[in-house]
Scaffold this active site. Structure first.
Site, mmCIF file in Angstrom:
data_model
loop_
_atom_site.group_PDB
_atom_site.id
_atom_site.type_symbol
_atom_site.label_atom_id
_atom_site.label_comp_id
_atom_site.label_asym_id
_atom_site.label_seq_id
_atom_site.Cartn_x
_atom_site.Cartn_y
_atom_site.Cartn_z
ATOM 1 N N GLU A 71 1.934 -8.544 12.162
ATOM 2 C CA GLU A 71 2.136 -8.747 10.489
ATOM 3 C C GLU A 71 3.146 -8.325 10.053
ATOM 4 O O GLU A 71 3.167 -8.629 8.529
ATOM 5 C CB GLU A 71 0.927 -7.411 10.529
ATOM 6 C CG GLU A 71 0.286 -6.574 9.063
ATOM 7 C CD GLU A 71 -0.322 -5.557 8.719
ATOM 8 O OE1 GLU A 71 -1.140 -5.241 10.125
ATOM 9 O OE2 GLU A 71 -0.740 -4.699 7.642
ATOM 10 N N ASP A 105 0.765 -1.244 0.189
ATOM 11 C CA ASP A 105 0.135 0.060 -0.147
ATOM 12 C C ASP A 105 0.758 1.251 -0.341
ATOM 13 O O ASP A 105 0.420 2.146 -0.926
ATOM 14 C CB ASP A 105 -0.901 -0.081 0.888
ATOM 15 C CG ASP A 105 -1.798 -1.351 1.811
ATOM 16 O OD1 ASP A 105 -1.972 -1.797 0.672
ATOM 17 O OD2 ASP A 105 -2.914 -1.293 1.627
HETATM 18 C C1 GLC Z 1 -1.989 -4.017 4.630
HETATM 19 C C2 GLC Z 1 -1.857 -4.905 3.594
HETATM 20 C C3 GLC Z 1 -1.958 -5.590 1.810
HETATM 21 C C4 GLC Z 1 -2.499 -6.794 2.876
HETATM 22 C C5 GLC Z 1 -3.592 -5.956 4.135
HETATM 23 C C6 GLC Z 1 -4.440 -7.377 4.462
HETATM 24 O O1 GLC Z 1 -3.523 -3.511 3.199
HETATM 25 O O2 GLC Z 1 -0.537 -3.700 2.744
HETATM 26 O O3 GLC Z 1 -1.163 -6.198 1.329
HETATM 27 O O4 GLC Z 1 -3.456 -7.450 2.050
HETATM 28 O O5 GLC Z 1 -3.001 -5.532 5.107
HETATM 29 O O6 GLC Z 1 -3.889 -7.896 5.377
#
Ligand code: GLC
Length: 439
Positions: A401, A171
Site C-alpha cells: 500500500e 487520512d
Molecule cells: C486509505 C487511504 C485512502 C485510500 C484508501 C483505499 O483510506 O488513506 O487514500 O483511498 O485507503 O486505498
C-alpha cells in the site's frame, strides 16, 4: 521493525505480478484496493487502477471509470466509497453512513483524479468508440467538478475544502491535526474498528483520531448529507492543497477533453474555474514555513507542513518563481534526509513518522503525479529521481500500500491495486508519465 529483506525483481516479472494483482482484485466492473482491509470500490484508487488496466485491457479500463461515475449523486458528488456488496471486514460500513443511496455509498468524496485518468484512456484510443465512452464519462466528470467548485468552495476563493480527513485521501496527515481539535469525538456511538485486525496499530490512526473521524460521519448523517448545509456548518472545513492541486490539474485535463470532444458550452466554464484557482492557490501559501499548506477555513489558520500533496503544485502548474524555488528547495532537503522520495510529511517536523499513515511514508501513485509535474515544469532531474525511487521501492519491496520513506519497508496492505497500476502505467510509457490528448 527492521528493514524488510530486499527483493530484486526484473521489469517483466514486475509487470506480470502487477497485472495479476489488479486482475485478482477485480470484483467484476470494479476493483478493490486490496482484499480484506478495503473490500469496496474507492474513488481515487479506482481511477488510478483504470490507468493500470489500460496497459493491457482498455475496455476493462473504461468499465472501471464507468462503474465509478454510475454511482454519482443527484447533486453531482461522486462518493469516496461505493459499497457494492456488504463486507464484514470493514468499518464504518453502509449502515453507519446511512446515505440512502440505491447502492449504498459513503457521504463525501475523494480527490478528483478521474479526469486525467480518463484523458489517458482517450489518448490511447481516440477513435469513435473511445470518443463515445469518453463523452459520457466527461459529462459525469463535468458535473462532479462543478460540485467541487460549488459546494467545497462556496466563497469562490479558488481553493477547495474537505469536510473529513478521509475526503482528502490523506487520512491521517498532520495537515488536519489542528483543525480536528474542533471536532468533539467524546460522544460517538460505541464502535469496533476493523482496520487493526489487518494492520499493525503503529501504522494506523490513534483511537482519539478515530473517534473524531466517526463524529464527523455522524454529523454529516445528521444533516442528511446535504452538501450546502455541510459547507456552512461542518466543524471541519479545511482547504486542502492536495485536492486543490488535483482539481486544477483535472480541470486542465477536462478542458482538453472538452475541446477534443466538442463540448463547446463547457469550455468557458472550465476556463473560469482554472483562472480562479490559479490565483486562489496563493491563499494556501504559508509564508512562515514557505510552503503550500492546508488552510482551516473556519479559523483562517494554516496547518501541517510540507507534504507530498504540497509537491503537487508542479502538477497543477502553479506558483510564482519564488514559490517554486522554495518548493524545490524543500523537495531536495527532504529527499536528502530520507532513503526514498517523496515523503508524505516533512522529516524536520516533530510529528513526522516514517511508517505511520500519511505522516512520512511514500505512496507510489502520489509519486506518479509529483514526478509528472516536476517533468512538465522543467525539473527533469528531480522528476527522474522520483521515478527511480518508485522503481526501487516496487522492485525491492513489492506492491505494498505504501512504504517507509527511510528504509523502504512495505507497509499497510499488500497486493495493492494502485501500487500495481502505477507500475503498469510507468512500464507502459517506458518513461515518466505524460499522456495528453492533442487539443
Ligand atoms: C486509505 C487511504 C485512502 C485510500 C484508501 C483505499 O483510506 O488513506 O487514500 O483511498 O485507503 O486505498
Amino acid at each position: 521493525m527492521g528493514a524488510a529483506e530486499k527483493l530484486h525483481v526484473d521489469d517483466a516479472t514486475l509487470s506480470r505480478e502487477a497485472q495479476a494483482i489488479i486482475t485478482g482484485n477485480d470484483r467484476g466492473g470494479y476493483t478493490v484496493p486490496t482484499a480484506g482491509l478495503y473490500p469496496y470500490q474507492w474513488n481515487w484508487d479506482s481511477a488510478i487502477v483504470a490507468m493500470g488496466f489500460a496497459a493491457f485491457d482498455l475496455d476493462r479500463a473504461w468499465a472501471e471509470i464507468e462503474t465509478l461515475v454510475a454511482h454519482q449523486w443527484p447533486d453531482g458528488m461522486i462518493p469516496h466509497i461505493v459499497f457494492h456488496k456488504e463486507a464484514p471486514t470493514y468499518f464504518p460500513g453502509p449502515n453507519v453512513w446511512d446515505t440512502g443511496r440505491p447502492v449504498p455509498t459513503s457521504g463525501h468524496s475523494q480527490p478528483p483524479v478521474a479526469a486525467f485518468c480518463a484523458e489517458e484512456l482517450l489518448a490511447r484510443d481516440n477513435g469513435a468508440l473511445g470518443q463515445a465512452r469518453a463523452a459520457r464519462v466527461f459529462d459525469a466528470l463535468m458535473r462532479w467538478h462543478r460540485w467541487w467548485h460549488d459546494y467545497r468552495d462556496p466563497g469562490a476563493l479558488g481553493i477547495v475544502a474537505i469536510t473529513h480527513p478521509w475526503e482528502s485521501g490523506r487520512d491521517n496527515s498532520p495537515d488536519w491535526d489542528e483543525a480536528l481539535k474542533a471536532v468533539d469525538g467524546s460522544n460517538v456511538a460505541p464502535y469496533e474498528r476493523r482496520d487493526l485486525k489487518h494492520v499493525d496499530a503503529k501504522m494506523r490512526p490513534t483511537k482519539e483520531e478515530y473517534d473524531r473521524y466517526i463524529a464527523l460521519v455522524e454529523f454529516g448523517r445528521s444533516l442528511g448529507w446535504n452538501a450546502r448545509d455541510i459547507g456552512q456548518r461542518n466543524p471541519f472545513f479545511v482547504a486542502d492543497p492536495g485536492t486543490t492541486f488535483i482539481l486544477l490539474a483535472a480541470d486542465r485535463a477536462l478542458l482538453r477533453m472538452a475541446k477534443f470532444l466538442n463540448k463547446i458550452d463547457d469550455v468557458p466554464v472550465i476556463e473560469e474555474w482554472i483562472a480562479r484557482a490559479e490565483t486562489g492557490v496563493n491563499r494556501l501559501w504559508d509564508a512562515s514555513q514557505e510552503t503550500f499548506a492546508a488552510l482551516d477555513l473556519r479559523t483562517s489558520k494554516h496547518g501541517g507542513g510540507v507534504s507530498n500533496a504540497a509537491m503537487l503544485c508542479f502538477f497543477a502548474g502553479v506558483g510564482s518563481n519564488d514559490q517554486r524555488a522554495a518548493m524545490i528547495g524543500h523537495f531536495r532537503r527532504i529527499r536528502a534526509k530520507t532513503g526514498f522520495g517523496v515523503a508524505s510529511h516533512d522529516p524536520d517536523q516533530p510529528n513526522f513518522d516514517s511508517i505511520r499513515y500519511w505522516r512520512g511514508p511514500v505512496w507510489a501513485f502520489m509519486n506518479m503525479m509529483i514526478g509528472r509535474g516536476l517533468n512538465e515544469q522543467g525539473y527533469e532531474a528531480e522528476g527522474h529521481q522520483v521515478w527511480e525511487d518508485t522503481r526501487a521501492l516496487l522492485s525491492g519491496y513489492g506492491f505494498a500500500e505504501y512504504f517507509d520513506c527511510n528504509d523502504g519497508s512495505p507497509a499497510g496492505g499488500g497486493a495493492f491495486s494502485w501500487t500495481a497500476a502505477t507500475w503498469l502505467q510507468y512500464a507502459a510509457q517506458g518513461a515518466p508519465w505524460a499522456p495528453q490528448i492533442k487539443e
